[in-house]
Write a protein that holds these residues in place. Structure first.
Motif, PDB file in Angstrom:
ATOM      1  N   ILE A   1      17.523  50.631  45.989  1.00 19.17           N
ATOM      2  CA  ILE A   1      18.791  50.284  45.189  1.00 19.17           C
ATOM      3  C   ILE A   1      18.662  49.144  44.460  1.00 19.17           C
TER       4      ILE A   1
ATOM      5  N   TYR B   1      20.355  46.289  42.326  1.00 18.14           N
ATOM      6  CA  TYR B   1      21.708  45.598  42.464  1.00 18.14           C
ATOM      7  C   TYR B   1      22.170  44.893  41.141  1.00 18.14           C
TER       8      TYR B   1
ATOM      9  N   SER C   1      21.415  53.880  42.528  1.00 19.00           N
ATOM     10  CA  SER C   1      20.348  54.356  43.183  1.00 19.00           C
ATOM     11  C   SER C   1      19.400  55.319  42.649  1.00 19.00           C
TER      12      SER C   1
ATOM     13  N   TYR D   1      17.788  57.976  44.058  1.00 13.31           N
ATOM     14  CA  TYR D   1      17.672  58.758  45.152  1.00 13.31           C
ATOM     15  C   TYR D   1      17.048  60.245  44.805  1.00 13.31           C
TER      16      TYR D   1
ATOM     17  N   ARG E   1      17.601  61.220  54.914  1.00 11.05           N
ATOM     18  CA  ARG E   1      18.880  60.611  54.102  1.00 11.05           C
ATOM     19  C   ARG E   1      19.667  59.884  55.376  1.00 11.05           C
TER      20      ARG E   1
ATOM     21  N   LEU F   1      18.855  56.069  55.841  1.00 15.58           N
ATOM     22  CA  LEU F   1      18.934  55.214  54.505  1.00 15.58           C
ATOM     23  C   LEU F   1      20.039  53.849  54.772  1.00 15.58           C
ATOM     24  N   ARG F   2      19.529  52.727  54.084  1.00 16.87           N
ATOM     25  CA  ARG F   2      20.270  51.738  54.243  1.00 16.87           C
ATOM     26  C   ARG F   2      20.738  51.235  52.921  1.00 16.87           C
ATOM     27  N   ALA F   3      21.819  51.421  52.691  1.00 13.80           N
ATOM     28  CA  ALA F   3      22.588  51.307  51.397  1.00 13.80           C
ATOM     29  C   ALA F   3      23.982  50.987  51.281  1.00 13.80           C
ATOM     30  N   PRO F   4      24.750  50.473  50.404  1.00 15.53           N
ATOM     31  CA  PRO F   4      26.051  50.658  50.267  1.00 15.53           C
ATOM     32  C   PRO F   4      26.674  52.034  50.403  1.00 15.53           C
TER      33      PRO F   4
ATOM     34  N   TRP G   1      28.576  53.939  49.465  1.00 18.14           N
ATOM     35  CA  TRP G   1      28.917  55.022  48.274  1.00 18.14           C
ATOM     36  C   TRP G   1      27.809  55.628  47.460  1.00 18.14           C
ATOM     37  N   LEU G   2      26.336  54.730  47.859  1.00 14.02           N
ATOM     38  CA  LEU G   2      25.267  55.145  47.211  1.00 14.02           C
ATOM     39  C   LEU G   2      24.165  55.897  48.315  1.00 14.02           C
TER      40      LEU G   2
ATOM     41  N   GLY H   1      22.224  58.236  49.711  1.00 17.24           N
ATOM     42  CA  GLY H   1      21.903  59.683  49.246  1.00 17.24           C
ATOM     43  C   GLY H   1      22.701  60.227  47.913  1.00 17.24           C
ATOM     44  N   PHE H   2      23.110  59.332  47.240  1.00 15.38           N
ATOM     45  CA  PHE H   2      23.822  59.613  45.967  1.00 15.38           C
ATOM     46  C   PHE H   2      23.181  59.226  44.836  1.00 15.38           C
ATOM     47  N   ASN H   3      22.924  59.991  43.823  1.00 15.90           N
ATOM     48  CA  ASN H   3      22.363  59.551  42.543  1.00 15.90           C
ATOM     49  C   ASN H   3      23.300  60.127  41.406  1.00 15.90           C
TER      50      ASN H   3
ATOM     51  N   GLU I   1      27.056  56.230  35.719  1.00 12.88           N
ATOM     52  CA  GLU I   1      28.115  55.260  35.992  1.00 12.88           C
ATOM     53  C   GLU I   1      29.405  55.967  36.207  1.00 12.88           C
TER      54      GLU I   1
ATOM     55  N   ARG J   1      29.472  57.330  39.863  1.00 14.57           N
ATOM     56  CA  ARG J   1      29.409  56.442  41.005  1.00 14.57           C
ATOM     57  C   ARG J   1      30.649  55.475  41.101  1.00 14.57           C
TER      58      ARG J   1
ATOM     59  N   TYR K   1      39.521  43.888  39.726  1.00 12.07           N
ATOM     60  CA  TYR K   1      38.499  44.689  39.767  1.00 12.07           C
ATOM     61  C   TYR K   1      38.863  46.046  39.825  1.00 12.07           C
TER      62      TYR K   1
ATOM     63  N   GLN L   1      40.243  47.259  36.526  1.00 16.78           N
ATOM     64  CA  GLN L   1      39.117  47.101  35.446  1.00 16.78           C
ATOM     65  C   GLN L   1      38.100  48.477  35.961  1.00 16.78           C
TER      66      GLN L   1
ATOM     67  N   ARG M   1      37.623  51.457  33.173  1.00 17.39           N
ATOM     68  CA  ARG M   1      36.163  51.818  32.956  1.00 17.39           C
ATOM     69  C   ARG M   1      35.833  53.247  32.994  1.00 17.39           C
TER      70      ARG M   1
END
Lengths: 299, 179
Positions: free
Chosen positions: A125, A127, A176, A178, B108, B111-114, B116-117, B119-121, B124, B127, B146, B149, B153
């Protein structure tokens, strides 16, 4: 007498987030044969030094062949020594056959490269983030009149060309990289990595990972005597490892224990030597051949 | 008048270090005139020496910067990488757990990730939409600017990706010019 004693079960968990259910130890024919023929004396604590212990065994060789599942009718099986971990120097307990499709695959560097790159990329990932014009917390007003100032015309101070302005094409938020490599390529990568280790004499098969003492010096001496290299990866079929081995290997960062389900191309290539138990070899062959030859419909 | 004809004046002056400027030397070099083989008869003179001068901007504080109150910008100190530490020794473990394991686990799931991410690619916009769908209610309460915004975006990116695209077609009966 069958005396594989496991005192005080010590679990070397393979650091997963979810609980993996315990897998019952499946004793194959080869294992039962060994258990019955194999007799070891059990030593108490510090009575005798590890190097001076004598292990009573029946006459060698104990095993000279192994039944391979789904053998390749056109290619002869590969052969490997079966060694032990009870003594410092290895005693060759016998010879076993290895499936040629698993341990004799022709090498393919591109497949290995793809596997290693995937292992890094699919979990990565990034950041980094650069604030765009819209993210900036600044005034939206026109800074000075259009004409008469002698300056370049400007509508806001958030533009990219302005100092402390936004970034137009910078990295946008955590993203990511992935993607999943196909199962075919991953199992082929495993087979190639194992074949490479076997061909370069870096693969050793042992009866089990039981060692007589938890002293890390015993393990170090064993590995140095046998010229197994700087780093060794020990693979067993289950994720419950013997006490002594776990305690001894925990002192070293370069000697690592893994169950079969944790094997991967990166770890096989990172460690100089790969040491597998007979049970692990059986399980690994069964899993890889199953993946090779199954005909399931892809989603 | 040989001292004049030779015309050598040698003066070395070290200017006092001023507090503002750096430790530079300003040196007056030898002022040498052209050499004449035969002296000119009086009243003729030979061209005299010229003080061309040369200021060399040299740092004369020593081989290493010392005693300077400001921060020295040097290379970062070398840090030994723990290639056999806890995380790196078994890097890549369980990446083939769907092939070699006995459960329904896939890499999958590990995985250690945020959130919403995992196993997702995606690009922008994808995402951001996923982020707002999963965490939007929380962002709206905690970071309202935020939140606003992000939606702006997304709108901007939608127009950028989907509108004003394609080759304009000419010589077509009708008003639609872009297909």
């Amino acid at each position: 007498m069958c005396m594989f004693m496991k005192m005080n079960v010590f679990r070397q968990i393979a650091r997963t987030n979810t609980c993996v259910s315990l897998i019952q130890r499946q004793c194959t024919a080869a294992q039962i044969f060994l258990q019955r023929c194999f007799a070891t004396k059990v030593f108490q604590g510090d009575e005798v030094e590890a190097s001076a212990r004598v292990v009573a065994r029946p006459s060698l060789p104990i095993i000279t062949s192994r039944k391979i599942q789904f053998p390749n009718p056109y290619i002869e099986p590969k052969q490997a020594w079966l060694e032990n971990m009870d003594t410092i120097s290895s005693e060759k307990l016998g010879i076993i056959d290895l499936h040629p499709d698993v341990f004799g695959t022709p090498p393919r560097m591109d497949i290995l490269h793809e596997n290693v790159v995937w292992q890094h990329k699919y979990r990565y990932i990034n950041y980094e983030k650069e604030l765009s014009k819209g993210d900036l917390d600044k005034r939206r007003r026109k800074p000075f009149p259009q004409k008469g100032m002698g300056k370049k015309r400007a509508g806001s101070t958030k533009a990219c060309n302005w100092k402390y302005g936004g970034s137009a094409h910078g990295p946008r938020g955590p993203y990511s990289t992935y993607y999943m490599l196909s199962k075919e390529k991953r199992e082929l990568g495993l087979r190639i990595a194992l074949s490479v280790k076997y061909a370069q004499d870096d693969l050793h098969i042992v009866d089990s990972l039981e060692i007589p003492s938890e002293d890390p010096e015993y393990l170090q001496e064993l590995i140095d005597t046998r010229y197994w290299g700087f780093s060794v990866l020990f693979v067993d079929d289950t994720d419950i490892m013997p006490v002594n081995m776990s305690l001894a290997a925990s002192e070293f960062g370069q000697y690592n224990l893994l169950p079969v389900y944790g094997l991967n191309v990166y770890s096989i290539l990172k460690h100089q030597t790969l040491v597998m138990t007979l049970a692990a070899v059986e399980k690994l062959e069964q899993k890889l051949l199953e993946q090779m030859h199954k005909a399931d419909v892809r989603k | 008048m040989s001292w004049l004809t030779k015309g050598i004046t040698y003066a070395r002056q070290l200017f006092a270090r001023s507090s503002s400027c750096s430790q530079c030397i300003s040196m007056r070099c030898r002022s040498v005139g052209p050499e004449y083989k035969f002296p000119a008869p009086s009243p003729y003179k030979t061209p005299g020496p010229n003080r061309h001068g040369y200021k060399q901007n040299w740092f004369d504080g020593g081989s290493l910067p010392r005693g300077i109150p400001t921060k020295v910008h040097a290379l970062k100190p070398y840090r030994v990488r723990k290639t056999w530490g806890a995380t790196k020794a078994l890097y890549g473990r369980n990446d083939n757990i769907d092939i070699l394991g006995d459960t329904d686990l896939t890499p999958r799931d590990l995985l250690r990730a945020p959130a919403w991410l995992k196993g997702f690619n995606g690009n922008e916009m994808q995402r951001l939409i996923r982020l707002m769908g999963m965490e939007g209610h929380k962002i709206r309460q905690l970071y309202p600017t935020y939140y606003n915004q992000n939606w702006r975006r997304i709108k901007y990116l939608y127009k950028k990706y989907n509108q004003h695209r394609g080759k304009p077609i000419t010589n077509v009966i009708g008003t639609q010019k872009v297909y």
